[in-house]
Design an enzyme around this catalytic site. Structure first.
Site, PDB file in Angstrom:
ATOM      1  N   SER A 332       0.736  -1.142   0.142  1.00  0.00           N
ATOM      2  CA  SER A 332      -0.167  -0.179   0.126  1.00  0.00           C
ATOM      3  C   SER A 332       0.795   1.188   0.234  1.00  0.00           C
ATOM      4  CB  SER A 332      -0.945   0.042   1.409  1.00  0.00           C
ATOM      5  OG  SER A 332      -1.597   1.037   1.423  1.00  0.00           O
ATOM      6  N   GLU A 333       0.550   2.200  -0.651  1.00  0.00           N
ATOM      7  CA  GLU A 333       1.285   3.456  -1.016  1.00  0.00           C
ATOM      8  C   GLU A 333       1.632   4.190   0.407  1.00  0.00           C
ATOM      9  OE1 GLU A 333      -1.692   4.150  -4.157  1.00  0.00           O
ATOM     10  OE2 GLU A 333      -1.398   2.456  -2.892  1.00  0.00           O
ATOM     11  N   ASN A 334       0.685   3.941   1.374  1.00  0.00           N
ATOM     12  CA  ASN A 334       0.905   4.837   2.608  1.00  0.00           C
ATOM     13  C   ASN A 334       1.827   3.984   3.762  1.00  0.00           C
ATOM     14  OD1 ASN A 334      -1.358   3.020   2.696  1.00  0.00           O
ATOM     15  ND2 ASN A 334      -1.914   3.508   4.716  1.00  0.00           N
TER      16      ASN A 334
END
Length: 505
Positions: A332-334
């Site tokens: 996930s990008e976060n």
């Protein structure tokens, strides 16, 4: 000539110099202040403020609210992934007109943000999410600029993105073209780093020296921003004694931090989402047969051992349909590697969310890090496959998925996700036509591009296409209840038909 350094501590004391370890009294370093109001009392207007957080996770609401109450402080350039929601987080500073410019990747559902931008009340520099994270990380390291493959050939690079509008909605100021350069036969865009005056960040633990530790996926943009600014103010869930955070668990060393306060605002959850107890059909509406068909077919693209990034919507539903025995690791990008299912009631955690801001869990063996590192994995091709939605795809694999005429939602992380198609396979999942019946697979995209020649596979409710960046489209599968003629009628681009054409359910 050799100098022999054998001066004894007793000799230093003789001349009035004490060793550090024997100093009887020293002024203790203490960066803790009593309140957010005290922490921001010396802030100046017309400066650049970096604000961490993703969704509601890691958002420094106590500091934001204190700034909201200082109406004399205004004309800020704020750097943040988005601007919260109306009446929440940075959304309050938009409404109070304390922000004159936003540097952000996403507008999203904040109608106030969108209206102020379109009406000319606010300047907006839309920036790819990974580029923004790297701008902060590079600035923190004293690097003034860098080259990235993200956004090459898009309006971000060519200078066709409106920065400010007139009150009638016409464009007042347009972005400027960015310098490009070729390295190893690949095109790159030069991006200038961000150097913040102030940073507001939220952490899990902090001590009086300013050492900080994050919890779960609370890091996101907070680490890069906290290390960047000339004056970083930290709000902590817990303030602890020096030494309570193990040295190897310190994510922001105290050298970067000026002030520490106790967080007063309760953590929120933007999209509380629970696991459906393994009922795969409940992931989509039963009446939406086309969507379910796409999900089931797309799941076959996920192969055992892959590292995979899944976009919002259809892609995020695909893991429920993995073939038995197939294990993939979701990124996930976060800042999550090893993202798990949605939580069951009682398991939800405000510091664990996916790219769609929905609550999730972690699988065994998961790891956590900042958004800047997450996008580094993506751009460098460590991710085997990324799956995204689309508004349009061209015959040679150009992708448009971030902007419709008259609407502003934002870029998000997509430009970074498609920036290395030679190493990361890009799979697009979408309905074959839009709500008006217009084909979404075209000879040339008419909407602004997210990436050029980046899509490898297109999966729709009617067909599956392989994409060659030179040869174009090849139809390799059709839905069992359709025909090649129906696909041709609904596709506005020429394509070949595979000699080994298959069907899917």
């Amino acid at each position: 000539m050799k100098l022999l350094w054998m001066t004894r501590v007793s000799d230093l004391r003789h001349v009035g110099i004490r060793s550090f370890s024997t100093a009887a009294k020293r002024q203790a370093i203490n960066k803790i202040v009593a309140s957010a109001q005290e922490a921001i009392k010396d802030m100046k207007s017309s400066t650049t403020l970096l604000v961490g957080g993703f969704g509601f996770s890691g958002v420094p609401d106590t500091l934001i609210n204190a700034l909201r109450d200082r109406k004399d402080l205004k004309d800020f350039t704020v750097v943040s992934n988005n601007a919260g929601m109306p009446g929440v987080g940075l959304g309050q500073l938009l409404e109070s007109k304390q922000i004159s410019k936003m540097i952000a990747s996403y507008v999203g559902e904040n109608k106030t943000f969108e209206r102020m931008y379109i009406s000319g009340e606010l300047c907006l520099e839309l920036t790819p999410q990974g580029t923004m994270a790297e701008k902060c990380a590079a600035g923190a390291a004293g690097v003034p600029a860098f080259y990235t493959p993200a956004a090459y050939g898009t309006i971000v690079q060519t200078g066709e993105l409106p920065l400010k509008h007139n009150s009638d909605g016409s464009v007042a100021v347009m972005s400027k073209p960015k310098e490009t350069r070729i390295f190893n036969n690949k095109e790159y865009v030069m991006e200038e780093s961000i150097m913040g005056d102030y940073a507001f960040v939220r952490v899990h633990k902090a001590d009086r020296l300013g050492n900080c530790q994050f919890r779960k996926a609370q890091n996101n943009f907070n680490e890069a921003m906290g290390k960047n600014a000339a004056f970083t103010i930290v709000e902590a869930d817990q303030i602890v004694e020096v030494g309570e955070i193990a040295p190897e668990d310190i994510h922001i060393p105290g050298i970067y931090v000026k002030k520490v306060i106790q967080a007063r605002e309760k953590k929120g959850i933007e999209k509380l989402t629970f696991d459906k107890e393994g009922n795969k059909e409940s992931l989509v509406s039963e009446s939406d047969k086309r969507r379910l068909r796409i999900i089931k077919r797309a799941a076959k693209e996920l192969k055992d051992g892959m590292y995979v990034n899944l976009g919002i919507g259809i892609p995020l539903a695909t893991p429920a349909y993995l073939e038995p025995g197939v294990e993939v690791i979701l990124q996930s990008e976060n800042g999550i590697l090893g993202m798990g299912r949605h939580p069951k009631p009682g398991e939800e955690d405000p510091d664990l969310i996916n790219p769609g801001k929905e609550t999730v869990t972690l699988n065994r063996g998961a790891s956590l890090f900042g958004s800047h590192e997450s996008f580094g994995m993506i751009r460098s091709g460590r991710i085997n496959l990324t799956m995204l939605g689309a508004l349009q795809v061209s015959r040679y694999g150009d992708l448009a998925n971030f902007m419709l005429p008259g609407k502003v939602k934002g870029i998000g992380g997509a430009m970074d996700l498609v920036a290395n198609p030679t190493k990361t396979k890009v799979v697009i999942t979408m309905e074959h036509v839009d709500k008006k019946g217009n084909p979404k697979i075209l000879d040339v995209c008419s909407f602004p591009l997210t990436g050029r020649q980046c899509v490898s596979t297109i999966i729709t409710d009617l067909a599956v296409f392989d994409v060659d960046f030179v040869e174009g489209l090849t139809l390799v599968e059709i839905a069992e209840d359709t025909t090649v003629e129906v696909v041709e009628k609904n596709t506005k681009a020429p394509f070949k038909v595979s000699e080994n054409l298959k069907t899917f359910v």
